[in-house]
Design a protein around this motif. Structure first.
Motif, PDB file in Angstrom:
ATOM      1  N   UNK A 121       0.827  -1.209   0.000  1.00 52.00           N
ATOM      2  CA  UNK A 121       0.000   0.000   0.000  1.00 52.00           C
ATOM      3  C   UNK A 121       0.862   1.260   0.000  1.00 52.00           C
ATOM      4  N   UNK A 122       2.179   1.099  -0.079  1.00 54.32           N
ATOM      5  CA  UNK A 122       3.083   2.245  -0.193  1.00 54.32           C
ATOM      6  C   UNK A 122       3.114   2.800  -1.617  1.00 54.32           C
ATOM      7  N   UNK A 123       2.666   1.998  -2.602  1.00 56.71           N
ATOM      8  CA  UNK A 123       2.660   2.467  -3.987  1.00 56.71           C
ATOM      9  C   UNK A 123       1.405   3.275  -4.266  1.00 56.71           C
ATOM     10  N   UNK A 124       1.607   4.375  -4.987  1.00 59.04           N
ATOM     11  CA  UNK A 124       0.482   5.216  -5.367  1.00 59.04           C
ATOM     12  C   UNK A 124       0.695   5.696  -6.795  1.00 59.04           C
ATOM     13  N   UNK A 164      14.496   6.543 -12.143  1.00 66.03           N
ATOM     14  CA  UNK A 164      14.621   7.229 -10.861  1.00 66.03           C
ATOM     15  C   UNK A 164      15.352   8.552 -11.039  1.00 66.03           C
ATOM     16  N   UNK A 165      14.877   9.612 -10.382  1.00 65.76           N
ATOM     17  CA  UNK A 165      15.620  10.873 -10.421  1.00 65.76           C
ATOM     18  C   UNK A 165      16.870  10.758  -9.550  1.00 65.76           C
ATOM     19  N   UNK A 171      18.310   2.064  -1.035  1.00 66.10           N
ATOM     20  CA  UNK A 171      17.535   0.967  -0.445  1.00 66.10           C
ATOM     21  C   UNK A 171      16.121   0.950  -1.048  1.00 66.10           C
ATOM     22  N   UNK A 172      15.514   2.120  -1.161  1.00 65.95           N
ATOM     23  CA  UNK A 172      14.175   2.234  -1.748  1.00 65.95           C
ATOM     24  C   UNK A 172      14.229   1.836  -3.223  1.00 65.95           C
ATOM     25  N   UNK A 173      15.276   2.270  -3.908  1.00 60.90           N
ATOM     26  CA  UNK A 173      15.441   1.939  -5.334  1.00 60.90           C
ATOM     27  C   UNK A 173      15.496   0.423  -5.525  1.00 60.90           C
ATOM     28  N   UNK A 174      16.248  -0.253  -4.678  1.00 60.44           N
ATOM     29  CA  UNK A 174      16.378  -1.710  -4.775  1.00 60.44           C
ATOM     30  C   UNK A 174      15.027  -2.390  -4.540  1.00 60.44           C
ATOM     31  N   UNK A 175      14.275  -1.923  -3.565  1.00 58.52           N
ATOM     32  CA  UNK A 175      12.941  -2.469  -3.281  1.00 58.52           C
ATOM     33  C   UNK A 175      12.015  -2.289  -4.485  1.00 58.52           C
ATOM     34  N   UNK A 176      12.014  -1.099  -5.054  1.00 58.72           N
ATOM     35  CA  UNK A 176      11.158  -0.814  -6.211  1.00 58.72           C
ATOM     36  C   UNK A 176      11.572  -1.693  -7.396  1.00 58.72           C
ATOM     37  N   UNK A 177      12.868  -1.800  -7.640  1.00 57.08           N
ATOM     38  CA  UNK A 177      13.344  -2.627  -8.763  1.00 57.08           C
ATOM     39  C   UNK A 177      12.927  -4.093  -8.598  1.00 57.08           C
ATOM     40  N   UNK A 178      12.996  -4.600  -7.383  1.00 55.28           N
ATOM     41  CA  UNK A 178      12.566  -5.984  -7.126  1.00 55.28           C
ATOM     42  C   UNK A 178      11.064  -6.136  -7.368  1.00 55.28           C
ATOM     43  N   UNK A 179      10.285  -5.151  -6.909  1.00 54.80           N
ATOM     44  CA  UNK A 179       8.836  -5.195  -7.121  1.00 54.80           C
ATOM     45  C   UNK A 179       8.482  -5.056  -8.598  1.00 54.80           C
ATOM     46  N   UNK A 180       9.205  -4.211  -9.320  1.00 54.56           N
ATOM     47  CA  UNK A 180       8.973  -4.038 -10.759  1.00 54.56           C
ATOM     48  C   UNK A 180       9.185  -5.364 -11.482  1.00 54.56           C
ATOM     49  N   UNK A 181      10.223  -6.090 -11.098  1.00 55.49           N
ATOM     50  CA  UNK A 181      10.478  -7.398 -11.714  1.00 55.49           C
ATOM     51  C   UNK A 181       9.328  -8.371 -11.429  1.00 55.49           C
ATOM     52  N   UNK A 182       8.796  -8.354 -10.211  1.00 58.08           N
ATOM     53  CA  UNK A 182       7.651  -9.203  -9.867  1.00 58.08           C
ATOM     54  C   UNK A 182       6.432  -8.828 -10.719  1.00 58.08           C
TER      55      UNK A 182
END
Length: 194
Positions: A121-124, A164-165, A171-182
């Motif tokens: 629910x952190x994604x918007x 990403x800007x 750490x946030x970038x790595x989390x987002x990249x992992x979620x993007x792959x999923x």
């Protein structure tokens, strides 16, 4: 209706939408152009053919996004089902582009947003930036971190790419990249059979 006999593909497409929107009025201004009026709202249709004159593309401008609110994306994506003969063949090769995105890409993009919602629910979703028939670029938020996300509907796969800007929290970038792959994997399974 006017004196114009519309192209069968255009007529079938317009009628499919008109059946769902009660009280809507259809007007054909040529064999390849139509408008559908629902109260003060109007949906615009134009059919264009490829260079051989065979495969049709229906361009739809739906400023109030009535097609989305009436949940007509899936029926438009499966336009040829329940039809027989020459019309079925014509509808199978028809591309429908709504507000600059083809129907399949619209469906995929909605599924991408839903998948991010399910992951966290952190994604918007913030807003759409660009639309190019089979590619949509948008702005998303993860917590307070803004990033761009491009979804590309290729013939054999769906690509989901973050941008990403600088600077951006690693750490946030790595989390987002992992979620993007999923999300990309889920979209390929759902829309490209694996």
């Amino acid at each position: 209706m006017s004196d114009f006999k519309p192209h069968p593909v255009l007529e079938y497409t317009v009628n499919l939408i008109e059946k769902t929107i009660s009280g809507a009025k259809i007007q054909y201004t040529s064999t390849s152009i139509a408008t559908l009026k629902d109260g003060n709202d109007t949906i615009y249709f134009e059919q264009k053919s490829d260079s051989t004159g065979n495969a049709a593309t229906i361009f739809i401008k739906d400023p109030k996004e009535i097609i989305y609110s009436e949940d007509l994306m899936t029926p438009l994506n499966n336009l040829h089902e329940n039809v027989k003969g020459e019309l079925k063949v014509a509808l199978q090769s028809t591309t429908i582009i709504i507000n600059a995105l083809d129907v399949a890409t619209n469906l995929i993009f909605q599924a991408v947003k839903d998948e991010f919602d399910q992951l966290s629910n952190s994604y918007e979703f913030v807003k759409t930036i660009e639309k190019e028939i089979t590619k949509v670029k948008s702005k998303f938020k993860f917590g307070k971190h803004l990033f761009d996300l491009t979804v590309t509907n290729e013939p054999t796969q769906v690509l989901v790419t973050p941008e990403f800007p600088a600077p951006f929290d690693t750490v946030v970038k790595k989390t987002i990249e992992e979620d993007v792959l999923k999300v990309q994997t889920a979209m390929c399974i759902a829309f490209k059979n694996g």
